[in-house]
Design a protein around this motif. Structure first.
Motif, PDB file in Angstrom:
ATOM      1  N   VAL A   1      -0.297  -1.833  -4.889  1.00 26.87           N
ATOM      2  CA  VAL A   1      -1.692  -2.014  -5.281  1.00 26.87           C
ATOM      3  C   VAL A   1      -2.134  -0.751  -6.012  1.00 26.87           C
ATOM      4  CG1 VAL A   1      -2.174  -3.486  -3.292  1.00 26.87           C
ATOM      5  CG2 VAL A   1      -2.554  -1.022  -3.108  1.00 26.87           C
ATOM      6  N   GLU A   2      -3.185  -0.854  -6.800  1.00 32.05           N
ATOM      7  CA  GLU A   2      -3.718   0.352  -7.438  1.00 32.05           C
ATOM      8  C   GLU A   2      -4.202   1.312  -6.353  1.00 32.05           C
ATOM      9  OE1 GLU A   2      -6.660  -0.706 -10.284  1.00 32.05           O
ATOM     10  OE2 GLU A   2      -5.203  -1.411 -11.760  1.00 32.05           O
ATOM     11  N   GLY A   3      -3.773   2.548  -6.455  1.00 31.95           N
ATOM     12  CA  GLY A   3      -4.062   3.523  -5.421  1.00 31.95           C
ATOM     13  C   GLY A   3      -2.988   3.591  -4.354  1.00 31.95           C
TER      14      GLY A   3
ATOM     15  N   ASP B   1      -7.399  -0.968 -18.001  1.00 31.80           N
ATOM     16  CA  ASP B   1      -8.248  -1.406 -16.895  1.00 31.80           C
ATOM     17  C   ASP B   1      -9.504  -0.543 -16.808  1.00 31.80           C
ATOM     18  OD1 ASP B   1      -6.512  -3.402 -16.202  1.00 31.80           O
ATOM     19  OD2 ASP B   1      -5.478  -2.226 -14.671  1.00 31.80           O
TER      20      ASP B   1
ATOM     21  N   LYS C   1       0.130   4.964  -7.822  1.00 35.93           N
ATOM     22  CA  LYS C   1      -0.139   4.030  -8.914  1.00 35.93           C
ATOM     23  C   LYS C   1      -1.625   4.054  -9.256  1.00 35.93           C
ATOM     24  CE  LYS C   1       0.443  -0.821 -10.303  1.00 35.93           C
ATOM     25  NZ  LYS C   1       0.982  -2.134  -9.899  1.00 35.93           N
ATOM     26  N   MET C   2      -1.942   4.543 -10.422  1.00 37.44           N
ATOM     27  CA  MET C   2      -3.331   4.650 -10.860  1.00 37.44           C
ATOM     28  C   MET C   2      -3.682   3.479 -11.772  1.00 37.44           C
ATOM     29  SD  MET C   2      -4.124   7.329  -9.247  1.00 37.44           S
ATOM     30  CE  MET C   2      -5.713   7.835  -9.936  1.00 37.44           C
ATOM     31  N   PRO C   3      -4.987   3.164 -11.903  1.00 36.87           N
ATOM     32  CA  PRO C   3      -5.392   2.115 -12.833  1.00 36.87           C
ATOM     33  C   PRO C   3      -4.940   2.450 -14.247  1.00 36.87           C
ATOM     34  CG  PRO C   3      -7.223   2.764 -11.427  1.00 36.87           C
ATOM     35  CD  PRO C   3      -6.129   3.757 -11.197  1.00 36.87           C
ATOM     36  N   SER C   4      -4.512   1.428 -14.995  1.00 30.54           N
ATOM     37  CA  SER C   4      -4.095   1.664 -16.371  1.00 30.54           C
ATOM     38  C   SER C   4      -5.293   2.009 -17.237  1.00 30.54           C
ATOM     39  CB  SER C   4      -3.405   0.421 -16.940  1.00 30.54           C
ATOM     40  OG  SER C   4      -4.343  -0.629 -17.095  1.00 30.54           O
TER      41      SER C   4
ATOM     42  N   TYR D   1       6.898  -0.056  -8.362  1.00 34.81           N
ATOM     43  CA  TYR D   1       5.666   0.209  -9.111  1.00 34.81           C
ATOM     44  C   TYR D   1       4.859  -1.079  -9.312  1.00 34.81           C
ATOM     45  CZ  TYR D   1       2.430   1.549 -12.788  1.00 34.81           C
ATOM     46  OH  TYR D   1       1.283   1.765 -13.521  1.00 34.81           O
ATOM     47  N   ASN D   2       5.548  -2.133  -9.716  1.00 31.07           N
ATOM     48  CA  ASN D   2       4.867  -3.406  -9.963  1.00 31.07           C
ATOM     49  C   ASN D   2       4.226  -3.964  -8.695  1.00 31.07           C
ATOM     50  OD1 ASN D   2       5.746  -3.228 -12.601  1.00 31.07           O
ATOM     51  ND2 ASN D   2       7.430  -4.686 -12.349  1.00 31.07           N
TER      52      ASN D   2
ATOM     53  N   ASP E   1       0.819  -1.214   0.000  1.00 28.89           N
ATOM     54  CA  ASP E   1       0.000   0.000   0.000  1.00 28.89           C
ATOM     55  C   ASP E   1       0.854   1.266   0.000  1.00 28.89           C
ATOM     56  OD1 ASP E   1      -2.995  -0.907   0.565  1.00 28.89           O
ATOM     57  OD2 ASP E   1      -1.659  -2.176   1.748  1.00 28.89           O
TER      58      ASP E   1
END
Length: 264
Positions: free
Chosen positions: A154-156, A247, A241-244, A150-151, A126
């Protein structure tokens, strides 16, 4: 003699190009860092406050280059009411870890004696912190570490790091460096100690400009970034990290398809 050992603080010695976070530095690190790093207390406070947006029940938090555990200790206090939040400090210096473990005696905290570039994979993280750490990595290793961070987010999830930086312009580089040396002397370090510290960091601390740091983040996938603090030649950056795009488009399609079926 060119490589003669010299004082960089009252109780810390080093020689040119060989700054190390050894037992001597570890014992006096918390005092020395406040003399040599501008806005250190303010940065810690800002990071702890920002963490409220990213740490929730069952979160996993990494602190890369956790030194004496100062940041994790503050995070542990801040989020004490949340359930099962795990804090993992990564630090290559065993003397630093020994101090950190005494400062953060909790089953929710784990310290790993490891080089941060040796962590092959992060998973479902997180929040990742790196305060004054990436600047000590050789340039060719930084992008690999950032890509793994980055990998693994989690998203967000967020990556927060603070670095010494180079100015975008040579004029400002001279001004910021002079003001930085003034800062150190105002905090009790004498001119000879300031010079010896600078010599000890030759080839060890390699700063990038703010633009170059943001470019590295963009290269590994971050699209949402901002600077949350800056003092002359130091800066703190947060990247989320935002949703691609794929996605987002897929979720939009699924939601539209679901609504169509409901209406039918």
């Amino acid at each position: 003699m060119r490589n003669k050992e010299g004082l960089v603080d009252d109780l810390i010695t080093s020689i040119p190009g060989e700054w190390k976070f050894d037992e001597q530095v570890s014992q006096h690190f918390d005092t020395h860092v406040r003399k040599s790093v501008p806005l250190y207390e303010e940065v810690q406070k800002a990071v702890i406050e920002i963490s409220e947006w990213f740490i929730r029940d069952n979160s996993v938090v990494y602190d890369l280059g956790s030194s004496t555990g100062e940041t994790i200790s503050l995070l542990l206090q801040k989020h004490s009411r949340k359930k099962n939040v795990r804090f993992i400090g990564v630090e290559e210096s065993l003397p630093m870890i020994e101090i950190a473990r005494k400062k953060c005696s909790s089953e929710l905290v784990q310290f790993l004696q490891q080089h941060i570039e040796e962590i092959n994979e992060f998973a479902n993280i997180d929040l990742v912190l790196s305060l004054y750490t990436l600047q000590f990595l050789p340039l060719w290793k930084r992008k690999k570490v950032l890509q793994r961070i980055y990998n693994g987010l989690v998203e967000g999830g967020a990556f927060i790091f603070v670095e010494k930086i180079r100015a975008e312009n040579s004029l400002f580089e001279d001004i910021w460096n002079d003001l930085y040396w003034d800062f150190k002397q105002e905090n009790g370090l004498n001119e000879q100690q300031v010079i010896k510290k600078a010599q000890s960091l030759r080839g060890v601390l390699i700063p990038l400009s703010l633009t170059e740091n943001l470019s590295l983040l963009s290269d590994v996938g971050f699209q949402c970034m901002d600077t949350f603090i800056k003092w002359h030649n130091f800066a703190g950056i947060i990247a989320v990290k935002m949703p691609s795009k794929n996605d987002i488009e897929e979720n939009t399609y699924l939601n539209t398809d679901k609504n169509n079926k409901i209406q039918q």
